[in-house]
Each structure stands twice: as structure tokens, then as C-alpha cells.
Scaffold this motif. Structure first.
Motif, PDB file in Angstrom:
ATOM      1  N   GLU A  32       0.768  -1.353   0.068  1.00 25.31           N
ATOM      2  CA  GLU A  32       0.032  -0.058   0.004  1.00 25.31           C
ATOM      3  C   GLU A  32       0.935   1.361   0.043  1.00 25.31           C
ATOM      4  O   GLU A  32       0.665   2.381  -0.798  1.00 25.31           O
ATOM      5  CB  GLU A  32      -0.808   0.046   1.168  1.00 25.31           C
ATOM      6  CG  GLU A  32      -1.835   0.955   1.156  1.00 25.31           C
ATOM      7  CD  GLU A  32      -3.164   0.629   0.259  1.00 25.31           C
ATOM      8  OE1 GLU A  32      -3.378   1.450  -0.370  1.00 25.31           O
ATOM      9  OE2 GLU A  32      -3.176  -0.460   0.152  1.00 25.31           O
TER      10      GLU A  32
ATOM     11  N   SER B 230       0.971   3.858  -3.004  1.00 27.78           N
ATOM     12  CA  SER B 230       0.711   5.323  -2.883  1.00 27.78           C
ATOM     13  C   SER B 230       2.119   6.191  -3.251  1.00 27.78           C
ATOM     14  O   SER B 230       1.854   7.041  -3.955  1.00 27.78           O
ATOM     15  CB  SER B 230       0.599   5.606  -1.320  1.00 27.78           C
ATOM     16  OG  SER B 230      -0.530   4.795  -0.765  1.00 27.78           O
TER      17      SER B 230
ATOM     18  N   ARG C 215      -7.443   3.331  -5.929  1.00 27.77           N
ATOM     19  CA  ARG C 215      -7.191   2.307  -4.876  1.00 27.77           C
ATOM     20  C   ARG C 215      -6.468   0.999  -5.498  1.00 27.77           C
ATOM     21  O   ARG C 215      -6.470   1.123  -6.836  1.00 27.77           O
ATOM     22  CB  ARG C 215      -8.531   2.040  -4.174  1.00 27.77           C
ATOM     23  CG  ARG C 215      -9.404   1.313  -5.119  1.00 27.77           C
ATOM     24  CD  ARG C 215     -10.540   0.712  -4.374  1.00 27.77           C
ATOM     25  NE  ARG C 215     -11.382   1.841  -3.960  1.00 27.77           N
ATOM     26  CZ  ARG C 215     -12.661   1.765  -3.496  1.00 27.77           C
ATOM     27  NH1 ARG C 215     -13.200   0.632  -3.218  1.00 27.77           N
ATOM     28  NH2 ARG C 215     -13.420   3.083  -3.353  1.00 27.77           N
TER      29      ARG C 215
END
Length: 937
Positions: A46, A50, A241
Motif C-alpha cells: 500500500e 501510494s 485504490r
């Protein structure tokens, strides 16, 4: 366990249970570690994603910023250039001149100029259209607009208003996203492409998403990923996402980023960055690491289980040994079970299995003891059952042989049963008596008897009465009879009661009483009066002498050498000697003299109206006539003499006891002087003579005690039923240096006067116990009998000495028998009662000696715990010649056996006597015919 049921060992059960539990726990914790690592992995992903998203946005913004700078440069350059060509903006020439370098430097794909009306002035590079709406919006708002154009490829467009004099209109610059994608791939190592709107009907029919992949730089490996997500997921799952997709064994992080937020109504050119990061290797590495950790744990578990099973193998072998030994308990093989358990060797110290072995061994010991106790109790119960059966048979036999009429009758008088004595008394056969009414055997004159009997049957008055009456025999003869009638209830009910009737022929009892009275006052062997009769006659004679004032001479005679004849030839020979001596003495005495036998070989003669010359003449005459009479025993001739002591009333005493004592003292003086001597009591010489005698015997007895000169002789006692020797009577002898034996009668009285008798008694007891232990070691099952004299009853320490000897672990108390004479009990009843009870508690047996001599003998049978009764030899010696003796011994035996006592007949001297005793039912016999006293090897 059933035989067809397979054995599943505890070792494997424990391994499965422990392994299963540890496997589940290990798997759970391994999964938890894997989940935690997976979460950390995804968190890291994640963060990386990002970072990638931020990088894409930065690259995109930097690219638009570069276009803005370029546009500013173009506008500024155009304003500074002189206008030389008519109707041609100065920017066109500048752009024409610099297009190629600018295209390379700024990586441009298109520059287009528009006038104020939105018409295209000039376009360089690829044809990238600009929507009229956007141009109109830029002109109206005088503000630059950033947009994306996608056809086959996607381009960044910057549409900027130009308000300079050289150019008034709009400038559109465009550059491809290829450089941004390349920079991203180079900087992140991930794959990225553009998604652009595709409204083709055929495409829309085959795809869920209205977007197609631009041609820029998408790896062929990732095209299936796009096809997969476009087919299986809504696009909203990926916008801004990340989502991990598993496809064909691989794992991919996928996300969509809008290239630009649309602020116009034209959405046809909406585009997205499609980011695809192949994380298969990392995720596989994570899974492999988790699997490796799990496999290491499984391996450790397997090693642990192997170690546990190796340890359990020894423990379970011990348990298996215990389980295999248990069938031995079912077979009552307790010793084999204990031996099997002792094989369990524990090499690692004391543990619970050791405790189990010890507990099982203790339990087995208790089971063994319990089984032995049960066996012993069973045997005892069987013995008691047999004993009860014997008792029942004995009682039935006793009733049959009892010399008493025993009749049972109903309440209506009908006779139910009658014993043999009743049949004999009624003088009729049993069948003619049973079933008759009892009253027909009572004479009509016996009305009182009939009246009381009817009242008893009706339950009026007492339930028992006695009456003297008569018995009417079948022949009409009346016998004087003493009747006793008693109501006996069955189950406590009068309806089932019977009348127990006892009858005794009084005439026979009167004759017996007379015989007993004669036996009590006269010596059976010699026919002379006994000691009791002598004392009574002496008292009467002394009273007469006191009244009429005359002298009385008391002669106390002790036969010399009698004990030697009695011990060597037997008691029967001794009795013959006594009978002949009594006959000779009666011939020598005057008619007014009284002769009595007061002891074994001791006689007393009362001579009234005596003077000194008459006394001396009588003393000399006695020995003279004795020497003149030859006594023949067993083919041998003996000459008898007597040691005689004389005491004269009133010179030497006024009462019976004093005269007897002085006469006895004089007799000892005469015996000390030699055989056939006499002495008249002399107060002056008595003390010194007696003192010398006592000193003489003290020296002999103390020397015998110190040098162990006392020896035991054993006379056998035979069991008449088994015809084997069952026990021996222990008799003491004092052996002199030359081997001559001194009999107890010669030294025991002196020992009592000297206070040495107690030491002799203890010495005898010790020798008997030692002999008992020797016999036990030799495997000889004999009982030994010890004569317990009355003097010991007053010795407060004798029981402690007896107890100390008897309680030795090698002594069986049941094989030691203490004989007690009736005279000893009478002399000190309380002390005798106490000592007998104490000896009985030790487990020793008690025998009652001289049974039948005294009137209280029967009382003692019930009073004391007596095992044997020894019928006095005076009733046995002539039993083959005297019917009276036979009847009397039979009566004594019946009484003793009725009380559960074993009978012993003493002085058995012939085969005839032995056969009679067998007929009577005597249990044991003793005498010279059975065996003379002798040492026992």
C-alpha cells in the motif's frame, strides 16, 4: 477386552493426541504469523502503491507544467519578432523556424494556433484536434485549459489564450504520455499504460468496461490482467485504490488513476493511468517463507513426538508389564504377579509408575492376606459346621445314652419321642410308647402329679415344675421317680409348644449317693478311711479324750522304698503293695485303734488310751510284722518297712493340726535315722534334728539347681481314637552324681519348706518349653503337659515368667498343657481363678487333674476354661474287676464330654482296662501299660 478387538496402544494414542494438538496449535500460530506477515506485506505494498500514485501525479503535473512553460516561451518569442509577412502572425514563422528543435527538446507532438474565432490558423506535428467547446471556453474565460486527448494514443493538451498584438487567439500544445509512462516504469519498475474511452459497439459488446488500452508500452504479460479485471470487476474497485489480483498463478497489484479531473462537458476523452505491478515473486516468497516456517515446525513436532514415543516406550513397557500381569490375579497367582512387577526396573529415579508398582504390590499383599483369611475362615467355617454337626450328633447321642428319662409330648399329652433310658425305664419298646398319652404311665394314686401336669399344659401357673412321683411300667411295676416338666415354645408360640419331661430313678441315685459317700470317706485301694474321714474321727477322738482325760497316740507312717517300687513296677504294683500293707497293719493294731491312709504311701494310726510302753511296743510291732510279710510283685519279693513318727495327746499338742505336724516331724527324724525306725516327738531334739535335715536338703537342692541336675522324664498319653501318642506328661527327677534318681516326693516338700520350690517350678517350665521347641524343629507334633502346683497360685510373679516363655515366636501355646489338681484350686480359689484365666489368654490349654475325687469337680468343669479332664487313677486301676468303677467312670466321662471336655484316664495298667475304656468312650489313656516315664529323644 474382547478377543476380536484390535489393540490400539496408548503410545500411539498419546502420539496422535499430542501430535494432533501440537499440529493444530502450530498450524494456527503459523497461519497467524503468515497472516501478520501478509498484512505487513500488503501494508508495504500500500505504501509502495501510494508512492507510485504520487509519482504518476507528479510526472503528469510536471509534464503539464513543461507545456505551460513552453507556451509562455512561444508567446514571448512571438511578441518580440517583427512582423514581416502580411496576414501571417509572427508566431507562425517562429514556430516554423524552431519546430524541429522544439519538438525534440520539449518532446512535443503538436502545436496548433487558433484565431479569435476559434478557427485553426496553423498546426504542426501530429493532428490532435481540440474540441470547439474547449476553445470557446478558453476564449471566453481567457484562462488556460489542460485536457487529455486519446485516440489510439493519449496526449496531454494545454490550450492557452493569447492576448498579444502579434497574436490574439488560442495556442494548443500537446505531448504524448509515452514519456511519462517511460519515466514511471523506469523509476518504479512497475508497468503502466493508459485507458481511454472506447465507444465502439463491437468492443462494448465484448467488454464490461467502456475503456480500451492505449498502445503505449503495456507489457504483453499484463494484457490478460486487464482483460481479466475488465471482465470480472467493476471499474470503481480500482479508481484511486489498489487491488491484488490472482491470475494464472501470479499476483498483481492493480490500480486506476484519472489522468485529469474533467471540468468540461466533454467526457469522451476521459482517460486513466492503469498501474499493474507484478508482485508474484514477492508474494510467492512470502508464502514460501510461511510454508518453510510451518514445515520447520512440523519437522520439530515430528522430532519431539519421536523423542516422546521413545521416552513413553520405556514407561509403557512397564505399564504393559503390569497389564499383562493382571490375568495372574484372576488365577490367584499372587506370588507370580508380585515377581512380574518386580521386573519393572526404573533407571531414572522414583516416579508415579514406581508408586503404582508399590501400590499394586501392597494391594496384592492385602489380596493374598485376604484370600488366606477367607480360606482360613472358610476352613474354620467348615470345621465349625462339622463341629456343629458333631455337636448335634453328640447331643442326640447324649440324649440317647444319658442315664435320664427324656420324653417330649404335645400339650394334649401324646408322646412324641423318648430316649433309650426312657425305653429301658418304661420297660417297653419304643413303638409301644410313642403315640400314647403320657398320663397312662402314671399310677392313679399320683393325682397331684397329674393335676400339675394338666395345669402346665393349659398354661396355668409356671411353665416348669418338679415333683417326686412314680413311673408305671408296662409290667405294672412302680418306680420311684423324680419328674421335671418344662414348656418349650417353638418360635415363641404356645400353639407350637411341647412339654419336655425329664425323669430320674430316685432309687438308683440313692444307691449311687451312698457309693459316692463311701468313696469320699474311704480309700478305694486299701478300704481304709481316707484323710478326710481320719480327720473327722481324730477330732471326735480328741474330744472324747479331753472329756474323759486319757492320752491318744498318733502314729504317722511313711513306707520306705515304696516310691521306687511304684515308679519302676507301675502304679498297679504300688496299689498291691498298699493293699497288702494295709492288711498287715490291720492285723497288728488293736480293735480300738483307727487306721487310715492319708496320702500316697502314708498311713495314720490313732491309738486311744496309750502310754509310752504301749506306743513303743506298737511302733516296734508294726515294722516287725511288715518285715515278716513277703510282698510278691512281678515275680519279685520285697520286704517293706515304715518310718514312724509319734505324737501324744496332750503332751505334744492339743489340736489335730499340731499333733499331725509334730508326728510328721518325728517321722522325718525317723526316716533320717534309716529305714524301719520310729521316733516319738521330742520338743528338745526336734529343732536341731529338723535344722540338720533342712541343711542337708538345701545343699542337695541348691547344688541341683546350680548344676542343672534336674531332668525331665516323659510319660506318653495315647489318643484312643487314632491309637497314636498325642502328648506327654513331663515329670521331674533329681539325678545324683552316681546316676541314681530322686523322685519328686522325696525332695519337693523340703524344697517348699526351704522356699526353693518356685525356682524348681520355673526350671521345669523352661525345660518343657525348650523341649517343645526342639520337637517343633524336628517336625514332631506333640503336646507337653506341665503339673502346676497349688503353691504357684500365691506367687505373684509366676505369670510374668510363664508369659515371657510362652510368647516366644517359636512357641505354639496350643501345645502346652497345664495340669491343675482340684485340691490346689480349693486351697486358693481366687488366685487359681485369676492365674487360670491369664494362662488361657496366652492360648495354652488347661487340664483338670484327679477328676472325680472331690464333690466340686463337676462345678469346676463349667467354671473354668478346661480342655482336658484326667479321671483319677483310683477309679481306673481295677475297672476291669469292679462294675461300680466301670459305672462311675462312664458317668464321669459322660458329664465331662457333655461339657465339651476331652477325657484322659490315668493308671491304665492292663489290656482289659484299655478295652473297657474304649467301650466307655474315653478320649486319651495314660499309664504303665501305655508307657513308663522315660527320657524323650
Amino acid at each position: 477386552m474382547e478377543k476380536n478387538q484390535a489393540l490400539f496402544s496408548l503410545k500411539w494414542k498419546m502420539a496422535l493426541w499430542v501430535g494432533g494438538v501440537f499440529f493444530i496449535l502450530h498450524s494456527f500460530f503459523s497461519y497467524a504469523l503468515y497472516a501478520n506477515a501478509k498484512n505487513s506485506f500488503f501494508a508495504e505494498r500500500e505504501r509502495i502503491q501510494s508512492s507510485h500514485l504520487s509519482r504518476v501525479k507528479i510526472l503528469t503535473e510536471d509534464s503539464f507544467l513543461a507545456l505551460r512553460h513552453f507556451t509562455d516561451v512561444v508567446i514571448s518569442v512571438g511578441s518580440s519578432v517583427n512582423h514581416k509577412v502580411e496576414d501571417q502572425p509572427p508566431n507562425v514563422s517562429v514556430i516554423d523556424k524552431n519546430w524541429l528543435p522544439w519538438q525534440m527538446e520539449w518532446q512535443l507532438d503538436n502545436i496548433t494556433l487558433f484565431d479569435k474565432q476559434g478557427s485553426t490558423v496553423r498546426s504542426w506535428g501530429s493532428q490532435i484536434p481540440v474540441p470547439d467547446l474547449i476553445i470557446k471556453e478558453v476564449l471566453e474565460k481567457s484562462a488556460a485549459v489542460q485536457t487529455v486527448y486519446c485516440k489510439k494514443s493519449c496526449f496531454q493538451q494545454l490550450i492557452t489564450p493569447v492576448g498579444t498584438q502579434a497574436l490574439a487567439g488560442v495556442v494548443s500544445t500537446a505531448r504524448s504520455f509515452a514519456d511519462i509512462i517511460t519515466d514511471y516504469k523506469r523509476g518504479s519498475g512497475s508497468d503502466m499504460t493508459m485507458l481511454m474511452t472506447n465507444t465502439d459497439a463491437v468492443y462494448a459488446k465484448n467488454h464490461h468496461w467502456p475503456y480500451a488500452v492505449a498502445t503505449e508500452n503495456l507489457s504483453e504479460n499484463n494484457l490478460p490482467v486487464f482483460e481479466f479485471i475488465a471482465t470480472h470487476y467493476p471499474i470503481s474497485n480500482f479508481i484511486n485504490r489498489r487491488k491484488m489480483i490472482a491470475l494464472s498463478g501470479g499476483f498483481f497489484d492493480v490500480s486506476l488513476i484519472p489522468v485529469q479531473q474533467q471540468n468540461t462537458a466533454n467526457l469522451s476523452n476521459t482517460a486513466y493511468f492503469l498501474l499493474i505491478d507484478d508482485i508474484s515473486a514477492d508474494f510467492k516468497r512470502l508464502q514460501d517463507e510461511a510454508l518453510r516456517i510451518w514445515l520447520y515446525g512440523v519437522f520439530d513436532l515430528a522430532v519431539l513426538l519421536a523423542l516422546v514415543m521413545w521416552v513413553l516406550r520405556g514407561w509403557l513397557r512397564r505399564l504393559n508389564n503390569v497389564s499383562e500381569a493382571f490375568p495372574l490375579l484372576q488365577q490367584y497367582q499372587y506370588d507370580a504377579f508380585s515377581k512380574r512387577l518386580t521386573r519393572n526396573k526404573n533407571r531414572y529415579g522414583h516416579d508415579e509408575l514406581t508408586n503404582l508398582d508399590h501400590t499394586l504390590l501392597a494391594v496384592v499383599k492385602q489380596l493374598k492376606n485376604s484370600e488366606q483369611a477367607v480360606h482360613a475362615n472358610t476352613c474354620e467355617l467348615m470345621e465349625k459346621s462339622q463341629y456343629l454337626a458333631k455337636e448335634r450328633d453328640f447331643i442326640h447321642h447324649l440324649i440317647e445314652v444319658a442315664p435320664v428319662i427324656i420324653v417330649t409330648q404335645k400339650l394334649n399329652g401324646i408322646i412324641l419321642s423318648i430316649n433309650q433310658a426312657g425305653v429301658n425305664g418304661f420297660e417297653a419298646d419304643r413303638l409301644s410308647i410313642v403315640g400314647k398319652v403320657f398320663d397312662v404311665f402314671l399310677p392313679e394314686t399320683d393325682r397331684e402329679h397329674s393335676k400339675k401336669l394338666n395345669e402346665l399344659r393349659l398354661g396355668q401357673g409356671d411353665e416348669q415344675f418338679q415333683i417326686s412321683g412314680f413311673l408305671m411300667t408296662k409290667a405294672g411295676k412302680q418306680k420311684e421317680t423324680s419328674w421335671s416338666h418344662t414348656i418349650v415354645r417353638v418360635n415363641g408360640s404356645l400353639d407350637e409348644a411341647v412339654v419336655l419331661t425329664l425323669g430320674i430313678d430316685i432309687s438308683v441315685s440313692k444307691i449311687t449317693q451312698e457309693k459316692l459317700l463311701k468313696m469320699a470317706t474311704y480309700d478305694y485301694v486299701t478300704g481304709l478311711s481316707n484323710r478326710r474321714k481320719f480327720e473327722e474321727d481324730f477330732v471326735l477322738e480328741l474330744a472324747s479324750a479331753k472329756r474323759y482325760g486319757y492320752q491318744i497316740a498318733l502314729f504317722y507312717l511313711d513306707l520306705d522304698k515304696f516310691k521306687l517300687i511304684n515308679d519302676t513296677e507301675g502304679r498297679e504294683a504300688g496299689d498291691k503293695v498298699l493293699t497288702q500293707v494295709a492288711t498287715v497293719l490291720k492285723e497288728a493294731m488293736r480293735l480300738t485303734d483307727l487306721l487310715s491312709r492319708v496320702g500316697g504311701d502314708e498311713f495314720a494310726l490313732i491309738m486311744p488310751h496309750a502310754d509310752l510302753n504301749g506306743v513303743e511296743h506298737m511302733a516296734q510291732k508294726i515294722n516287725r510284722v511288715l518285715l515278716a510279710h513277703d510282698i510278691y510283685i512281678a515275680g519279685k519279693t520285697y520286704k517293706m518297712t515304715a518310718s514312724i513318727g509319734v505324737a501324744i495327746f496332750p503332751e505334744h499338742g492339743l489340736v489335730t493340726s499340731e499333733l499331725l505336724k509334730n508326728a510328721d516331724c518325728a517321722m522325718y527324724q525317723a526316716k533320717a535315722a534309716g529305714h524301719g525306725q520310729y521316733r516319738i516327738f521330742s520338743p528338745d531334739s526336734d529343732y536341731q534334728d529338723k535344722l540338720n535335715l533342712m541343711l542337708h536338703w538345701r545343699e542337695i537342692i541348691e547344688d541341683a539347681i546350680a548344676n542343672d541336675k534336674f531332668i525331665l522324664y516323659y510319660q506318653p498319653i495315647r489318643n484312643l481314637k487314632s491309637n497314636v501318642i498325642s502328648h506327654f506328661e513331663c515329670l521331674i527327677r533329681l539325678q545324683k552324681e552316681d546316676g541314681e534318681l530322686i523322685m519328686p516326693a522325696d525332695f519337693i516338700n523340703h524344697a517348699e519348706e526351704l522356699g526353693l520350690a518356685g525356682r524348681i517350678d520355673r526350671l521345669v517350665l523352661k525345660k518343657v518349653v525348650q523341649k517343645h521347641m526342639e520337637l517343633n524343629q524336628q517336625g514332631k507334633d506333640y503336646k507337653l503337659t506341665i503339673n502346676l502346683s497349688g503353691r504357684l497360685f500365691n506367687d505373684v510373679t509366676i505369670f510374668d515368667d510363664i508369659s515371657w516363655l510362652i510368647r516366644d515366636r517359636n512357641v505354639d501355646p496350643g501345645k502346652i498343657i497345664f495340669e491343675i489338681a482340684e485340691t490346689a484350686i480349693v486351697s486358693n480359689f481366687a488366685a487359681a481363678d485369676r492365674l487360670i484365666a491369664q494362662i488361657n489368654e496366652l492360648g495354652c490349654l488347661i487340664a483338670f487333674d484327679n477328676f472325680g475325687v472331690g464333690f466340686s469337680s463337676v462345678y469346676y468343669l463349667n467354671r473354668f476354661p478346661i480342655a482336658y479332664v484326667k479321671i483319677d487313677g483310683s477309679f481306673i486301676r481295677k475297672i476291669d474287676k469292679s462294675d461300680d468303677d466301670k459305672v462311675f467312670v462312664k458317668a464321669l466321662s459322660g458329664v465331662a464330654q457333655a461339657y465339651g471336655k476331652k477325657t484322659v484316664a490315668e493308671s491304665v495298667e492292663s489290656e482289659e482296662a484299655l478295652e473297657i475304656l474304649k467301650e466307655i468312650g474315653i478320649d486319651f489313656v495314660q499309664g504303665f501299660y501305655i508307657g513308663a516315664p522315660a527320657p524323650l529323644d
